[in-house]
Design a protein around this motif. Structure first.
Motif, short mmCIF file in Angstrom:
data_model
loop_
_atom_site.label_atom_id
_atom_site.label_comp_id
_atom_site.label_asym_id
_atom_site.label_seq_id
_atom_site.Cartn_x
_atom_site.Cartn_y
_atom_site.Cartn_z
N THR A 1 0.84 -1.19 0.00
CA THR A 1 0.00 0.00 0.00
C THR A 1 0.88 1.24 0.00
N GLY A 2 0.33 2.34 -0.46
CA GLY A 2 1.08 3.59 -0.48
C GLY A 2 0.17 4.76 -0.74
N GLY A 3 0.70 5.96 -0.43
CA GLY A 3 -0.09 7.15 -0.69
C GLY A 3 0.58 8.40 -0.16
N SER B 1 1.28 23.35 20.91
CA SER B 1 1.22 23.40 19.45
C SER B 1 0.17 22.41 18.95
N ALA B 2 -0.35 22.68 17.74
CA ALA B 2 -1.37 21.84 17.15
C ALA B 2 -1.21 21.83 15.64
N ALA B 3 -1.64 20.74 15.01
CA ALA B 3 -1.48 20.58 13.57
C ALA B 3 -2.66 19.78 13.03
N VAL B 4 -2.74 19.72 11.71
CA VAL B 4 -3.65 18.79 11.04
C VAL B 4 -2.80 17.91 10.13
N SER B 5 -3.14 16.63 10.09
CA SER B 5 -2.42 15.67 9.25
C SER B 5 -3.45 14.86 8.48
N MET B 6 -3.24 14.74 7.18
CA MET B 6 -4.18 13.99 6.36
C MET B 6 -3.43 13.23 5.28
N GLY B 7 -4.01 12.12 4.86
CA GLY B 7 -3.35 11.33 3.84
C GLY B 7 -4.30 10.36 3.19
N ALA B 8 -3.84 9.76 2.10
CA ALA B 8 -4.60 8.74 1.38
C ALA B 8 -3.74 7.50 1.26
N VAL B 9 -4.38 6.34 1.16
CA VAL B 9 -3.65 5.10 0.99
C VAL B 9 -4.34 4.26 -0.08
N PHE B 10 -3.53 3.68 -0.98
CA PHE B 10 -4.03 2.88 -2.09
C PHE B 10 -3.42 1.49 -2.03
N ASP B 11 -4.22 0.49 -2.32
CA ASP B 11 -3.73 -0.88 -2.43
C ASP B 11 -3.07 -1.01 -3.80
N GLY C 1 -5.82 -2.95 -6.07
CA GLY C 1 -6.72 -1.88 -6.44
C GLY C 1 -7.84 -1.72 -5.43
N GLY C 2 -8.99 -1.27 -5.90
CA GLY C 2 -10.12 -1.06 -4.99
C GLY C 2 -10.17 0.36 -4.48
N ARG C 3 -11.13 0.60 -3.62
CA ARG C 3 -11.37 1.94 -3.10
C ARG C 3 -10.22 2.40 -2.21
N ALA C 4 -9.82 3.65 -2.37
CA ALA C 4 -8.72 4.19 -1.56
C ALA C 4 -9.18 4.42 -0.13
N GLY D 1 -10.29 -0.24 0.34
CA GLY D 1 -11.12 -1.35 -0.13
C GLY D 1 -12.59 -1.15 0.18
N THR D 2 -12.92 -0.89 1.45
CA THR D 2 -14.33 -0.74 1.84
C THR D 2 -14.72 0.71 2.10
N GLY D 3 -13.75 1.53 2.49
CA GLY D 3 -14.06 2.91 2.84
C GLY D 3 -14.71 3.06 4.19
N ALA D 4 -14.77 1.97 4.97
CA ALA D 4 -15.41 2.03 6.29
C ALA D 4 -14.67 3.02 7.19
#
Length: 241
Positions: free
Chosen positions: A101-103, A120-130, A134-137, A166-169
């Motif tokens: 997986t990667g993203g 201190s405070a931050a926001v962190s966001m990311g995506a991951v792909f199989d 394949g399938g849903r990120a 895969g499921t997006g749950a």
């Protein structure tokens, strides 16, 4: 002394598919999304980001359970303007079944950006792909907060959510950690984190060979069965311009 009646009533060992599913669930918190790795292999992230002009790479290997389930991670990142941009790649193996997986990952410190800021405070966001099936990120959104009551002590808290590939749950993510610096070389870290409905407790240390190169080691217990795991990682920060 063995209890023969007890042995006869013990359930048979689950089939391979069941063991793969169980081991995969143990690694759901680790591999749900790339942003979880922003603090090396520790689950709870701090609110800090790289300084302008700095880059780093984090690489680590972990093992959990008897089967066992293993994961290898590598993640380069650089400071670009006001944000830190990264890329994460993970290879997991459970009972001979492999996944890659990667993203991308983005982190922005919006409050207390100084290295010695008391809060201190931050926001962190990311995506991951199989990358194999394949399938849903999947993805992750986390708000890390760091409080420094003492020069040698940092307390971290994370609040956010994961979306399974895969499921997006969607599942919530919450965690807290304490990081105590014994000196400029050795720090101890203890954390408690919930991800993908599973709680993990982890304790470990960070050993700095230089101000820019460090080694992380830890031991963990995950889920109601207290499945044990170990992990070791290397972090290297450098100037890119």
């Amino acid at each position: 002394m063995k209890n023969e009646d007890h042995e006869r009533t013990m359930p048979a060992r689950p089939p391979l598919a069941g063991r793969v599913l169980a081991a995969s669930m143990l690694f759901a918190a680790w591999c749900a999304a790339p942003a979880a790795h922003a603090a090396g292999h520790f689950d709870v992230d701090d609110a800090g980001t790289l300084d302008p002009g700095q880059c780093q790479y984090e690489t680590w290997w972990g093992r959990s359970g008897v089967e066992p389930a293993t994961v290898f991670h590598i993640g380069p990142a650089c400071r670009v303007g006001p944000v830190e941009l990264g890329l994460n790649l993970d290879r997991t193996s459970v009972a001979g079944v492999h996944a890659v997986t990667g993203g991308p990952q983005l982190k922005w410190n919006f409050y207390g950006p100084a290295a010695d800021a008391p809060l201190s405070a931050a926001v962190s966001m990311g995506a991951v792909f199989d990358l194999k099936r394949g399938g849903r990120a999947g993805g992750q959104f986390v708000v890390p907060v760091t409080w420094r009551p003492l020069e040698s002590l940092q307390l971290h808290a994370n609040f956010g959510a994961d979306w399974a590939s895969g499921t997006g749950a969607r599942t919530s993510r919450v965690g807290a950690a304490a990081e105590w610096a014994l000196n400029d070389t050795v720090s101890f870290i203890a954390e408690r984190n919930r991800a993908s409905t599973v709680w993990t407790s982890r304790i470990g240390g960070r050993f700095s060979f230089t101000p820019l190169i460090s080694l992380d080691v830890s031991a963990s217990r995950t889920g109601p069965r207290h499945v044990r795991g170990v992990a070791v990682g290397l972090n290297h920060e450098f100037t890119w311009k």
